[in-house]
Design an enzyme around this catalytic site. Sequence first.
Site, PDB file in Angstrom:
ATOM      1  N   ARG A 235       0.816  -1.217   0.000  1.00 57.18           N
ATOM      2  CA  ARG A 235       0.000   0.000   0.000  1.00 57.18           C
ATOM      3  C   ARG A 235       0.853   1.272   0.000  1.00 57.18           C
ATOM      4  NH1 ARG A 235      -3.776   2.313   4.603  1.00 57.18           N
ATOM      5  NH2 ARG A 235      -5.348   3.428   3.371  1.00 57.18           N
TER       6      ARG A 235
ATOM      7  N   HIS B 278       0.326   4.765  -2.212  1.00 58.77           N
ATOM      8  CA  HIS B 278       0.124   6.087  -1.623  1.00 58.77           C
ATOM      9  C   HIS B 278       1.278   7.036  -1.938  1.00 58.77           C
ATOM     10  CE1 HIS B 278      -3.334   5.274   1.434  1.00 58.77           C
ATOM     11  NE2 HIS B 278      -3.493   4.593   0.321  1.00 58.77           N
TER      12      HIS B 278
ATOM     13  N   ASN C  86      -3.853   8.503   5.153  1.00 58.17           N
ATOM     14  CA  ASN C  86      -2.681   7.900   5.800  1.00 58.17           C
ATOM     15  C   ASN C  86      -2.727   7.869   7.319  1.00 58.17           C
ATOM     16  OD1 ASN C  86      -1.407   7.375   3.344  1.00 58.17           O
ATOM     17  ND2 ASN C  86      -0.467   9.423   3.266  1.00 58.17           N
TER      18      ASN C  86
ATOM     19  N   HIS D  74      -6.415  -5.636  -2.532  1.00 58.71           N
ATOM     20  CA  HIS D  74      -7.228  -5.856  -1.331  1.00 58.71           C
ATOM     21  C   HIS D  74      -7.522  -7.339  -1.117  1.00 58.71           C
ATOM     22  CE1 HIS D  74      -8.762  -1.381  -1.335  1.00 58.71           C
ATOM     23  NE2 HIS D  74      -7.473  -1.489  -1.081  1.00 58.71           N
TER      24      HIS D  74
HETATM   25  C1  HEM Z   1      -9.222   1.977  -5.822  1.00 58.20           C
HETATM   26  C2  HEM Z   1      -9.170   2.804  -4.804  1.00 58.20           C
HETATM   27  C3  HEM Z   1      -8.724   2.398  -3.441  1.00 58.20           C
HETATM   28  C4  HEM Z   1      -9.324   2.741  -2.270  1.00 58.20           C
HETATM   29  C5  HEM Z   1     -10.555   3.608  -2.114  1.00 58.20           C
HETATM   30  C6  HEM Z   1      -8.581   2.125  -1.206  1.00 58.20           C
HETATM   31  C7  HEM Z   1      -8.885   2.266   0.134  1.00 58.20           C
HETATM   32  C8  HEM Z   1      -8.307   1.522   1.144  1.00 58.20           C
HETATM   33  C9  HEM Z   1      -8.708   1.562   2.514  1.00 58.20           C
HETATM   34  C10 HEM Z   1      -9.809   2.457   3.083  1.00 58.20           C
HETATM   35  C11 HEM Z   1      -7.961   0.679   3.199  1.00 58.20           C
HETATM   36  C12 HEM Z   1      -8.036   0.384   4.694  1.00 58.20           C
HETATM   37  C13 HEM Z   1      -7.287   1.465   5.411  1.00 58.20           C
HETATM   38  C14 HEM Z   1      -7.600   1.535   6.889  1.00 58.20           C
HETATM   39  O1  HEM Z   1      -8.770   1.424   7.265  1.00 58.20           O
HETATM   40  O2  HEM Z   1      -6.652   1.740   7.679  1.00 58.20           O
HETATM   41  C15 HEM Z   1      -7.054   0.075   2.266  1.00 58.20           C
HETATM   42  C16 HEM Z   1      -6.122  -0.871   2.575  1.00 58.20           C
HETATM   43  C17 HEM Z   1      -5.229  -1.399   1.668  1.00 58.20           C
HETATM   44  N1  HEM Z   1      -5.052  -0.978   0.363  1.00 58.20           N
HETATM   45 FE1  HEM Z   1      -6.314   0.155  -0.695  1.00 58.20          FE
HETATM   46  N2  HEM Z   1      -7.550   1.418  -1.736  1.00 58.20           N
HETATM   47  C18 HEM Z   1      -7.573   1.555  -3.090  1.00 58.20           C
HETATM   48  C19 HEM Z   1      -6.670   1.048  -3.976  1.00 58.20           C
HETATM   49  C20 HEM Z   1      -5.524   0.355  -3.629  1.00 58.20           C
HETATM   50  C21 HEM Z   1      -4.418   0.074  -4.496  1.00 58.20           C
HETATM   51  C22 HEM Z   1      -4.307   0.553  -5.943  1.00 58.20           C
HETATM   52  C23 HEM Z   1      -3.515  -0.640  -3.772  1.00 58.20           C
HETATM   53  C24 HEM Z   1      -2.158  -1.174  -4.177  1.00 58.20           C
HETATM   54  C25 HEM Z   1      -1.694  -1.197  -5.414  1.00 58.20           C
HETATM   55  C26 HEM Z   1      -4.077  -0.821  -2.461  1.00 58.20           C
HETATM   56  C27 HEM Z   1      -3.512  -1.555  -1.441  1.00 58.20           C
HETATM   57  C28 HEM Z   1      -4.045  -1.713  -0.179  1.00 58.20           C
HETATM   58  C29 HEM Z   1      -3.577  -2.687   0.785  1.00 58.20           C
HETATM   59  C30 HEM Z   1      -2.534  -3.744   0.523  1.00 58.20           C
HETATM   60  C31 HEM Z   1      -4.299  -2.464   1.963  1.00 58.20           C
HETATM   61  C32 HEM Z   1      -4.128  -3.188   3.301  1.00 58.20           C
HETATM   62  C33 HEM Z   1      -3.042  -2.461   4.084  1.00 58.20           C
HETATM   63  C34 HEM Z   1      -2.711  -3.035   5.448  1.00 58.20           C
HETATM   64  O3  HEM Z   1      -3.244  -4.062   5.871  1.00 58.20           O
HETATM   65  O4  HEM Z   1      -1.860  -2.410   6.119  1.00 58.20           O
HETATM   66  N3  HEM Z   1      -5.274  -0.169  -2.395  1.00 58.20           N
HETATM   67  N4  HEM Z   1      -7.287   0.624   1.023  1.00 58.20           N
END
Ligand code: HEM
Length: 332
Positions: free
Chosen positions: A66, A70, A98, A197
Site C-alpha cells: 500500500r 500512496h 494515511n 485488497h
Molecule cells: C481503488 C481505490 C482504493 C481505495 C478507495 C482504497 C482504500 C483503502 C482503505 C480504506 C484501506 C483500509 C485502510 C484503513 O482502514 O486503515 C485500504 C487498505 C489497503 N489498500 Fe487500498 N484502496 C484503493 C486502492 C488500492 C491500491 C491501488 C492498492 C495497491 C496497489 C491498495 C492496497 C491496499 C492494501 C494492501 C491495503 C491493506 C493495508 C494493510 O493491511 O496495512 N489499495 N485501502
Amino acid sequence: MALSISFLMILSLFASASLCFSQKSNGGYLYPQFYDLSCPKAQEIVKSVVAQAVAKETRMAASLLRLHFHDCFVKGCDGSLLLDSIGTIISEKTSNPNRNSTRGFEVIDEIKSALEKECPETVSCADILALAARDSTVLTGGPTWEVPLGRRDSRGASVSGSNHNIPAPNNTFRTILTKFKLQGLHIVDLVALSGSHTIGNSRCTSFRQRLYNQTGNAQPDYSLDQSYASQLRTGCPRSGGDQNLFFLDYVSPTKFDNYYFKNLLAYTGLLSSDEVLFTKNKESMELVKQYAENNELFFEQFAKSMIKMGSISPLTGSRGEIRKNCRMINSH
Ligand code: HEM
Ligand SMILES: *[C@@H]1O[C@H](CO)[C@@H](O)[C@H](O)[C@H]1NC(C)=O
Ligand SMILES: *[C@@H]1O[C@H](CO)[C@@H](O)[C@H](O)[C@H]1NC(C)=O
Ligand SMILES: *[C@@H]1O[C@H](CO)[C@@H](O)[C@H](O)[C@H]1NC(C)=O
C-alpha cells in the site's frame, strides 16, 4: 524508388511512435538493471529485509504494498510519502488516507540503513518502495515482475495532494475512476490494482457507513450481503471501535489470490470502493468477473498495472536526490 523511400519513412515514423509510446507507458528511463553496477546487491538486500518483516508479521506485506500506491499517487513515485514533518515539510503521513492507517515505515528504514551500509547514497527511497511492493506480492503468493528502477527522491511532500488524489473508500465509482485517470491509469488498472485488497486489513471507520442506515443514507446498502453485514456489525458498532481491524478478503486474508474478486461477485467486498467495481459500471463488472474466473489473467494484468503505477512521474537524471534517510531530505 520513391515508393520504397516513403515506405521507409512511414516505417520509421511507426518505430518512433511506438518507442515514444513504450517510453511513456514504461515511465521514461526507468529500467530494471539500474543498480546492476552501482549496487549489485540492492534487490537482494531489499528482498531479505522484506522477507524477515513478513515472516514476523504477515500483514506487513499488505502494508508495504500500500505504501507504494500512496507514494505514487502524490507527485509521482518519489518517496514523498516517507518524509516526516520537519522544518517546512508537513508529512503526508498526516493526511486523511494515511493518518492512523499507513504503516511499515520502520521496515523501509531498516532496508534503507542496510543499503546505506552496502552502497551509500545510491539507492533511492522511491525505488525501495517499488521493490518492497513487488517482493511483498511475491511473498504472499502473487505474481512477480521485473521492477523498472532509477527513481529519485523528492525534496518535498504534499498533504493536499495526498488528501485529494488518493481515492476514499466511500467515493463513487466515477470519482475513483477519475482519480486513476488523472494518474494516467485506466479502468483495467483500477480493477486489477484494487485486487491488492486480496491481502491486508481495514479499520471499521473505513466502511462503517455501509453498515448502518444513517441519516443521509436513504436506504440500506443493498450491494452488501446482509448476513456478512450483520457479522461486521458485531465488531464495528455504530459508534466506537473505529480502529478495529477486519480482513479486506475474509476468505483468504493473507494469500495473494483472486478471492477478492470472487467476494465481489458474492457482495462480500468490504469497502464500498471495492463493491462498486462490480455494481456500478459494466466494463469494470466484466473485468471483475474475468479476474474472479481466471487467476492467471488477474496476475498478468496486476503485474502490468503495478509497473504502470510505479512509473507515474518519476524524478530521474539530476532531478530530486538520493536521500540518506527516507524520513528527511538531505539538507534542510
Ligand atoms: C481503488 C481505490 C482504493 C481505495 C478507495 C482504497 C482504500 C483503502 C482503505 C480504506 C484501506 C483500509 C485502510 C484503513 O482502514 O486503515 C485500504 C487498505 C489497503 N489498500 Fe487500498 N484502496 C484503493 C486502492 C488500492 C491500491 C491501488 C492498492 C495497491 C496497489 C491498495 C492496497 C491496499 C492494501 C494492501 C491495503 C491493506 C493495508 C494493510 O493491511 O496495512 N489499495 N485501502
Ligand atoms: C490517530 O492519530 C493521531 C495522530 O496522528 C493520534 O493522536 C491519535 O491517537 C490516533 N488515534 C487513534 C485512535 O489511534
Ligand atoms: C465519506 O467519508 C468521510 C469521512 O468519514 C465523510 O466526511 C464524508 O461525508 C463521506 N462522504 C459521503 C458522500 O458519504
Ligand atoms: C432507512 O431509513 C429510511 C429513512 O431514513 C427509511 O425509510 C427506511 O425504512 C430505513 N430502512 C431500514 C432497513 O431501516
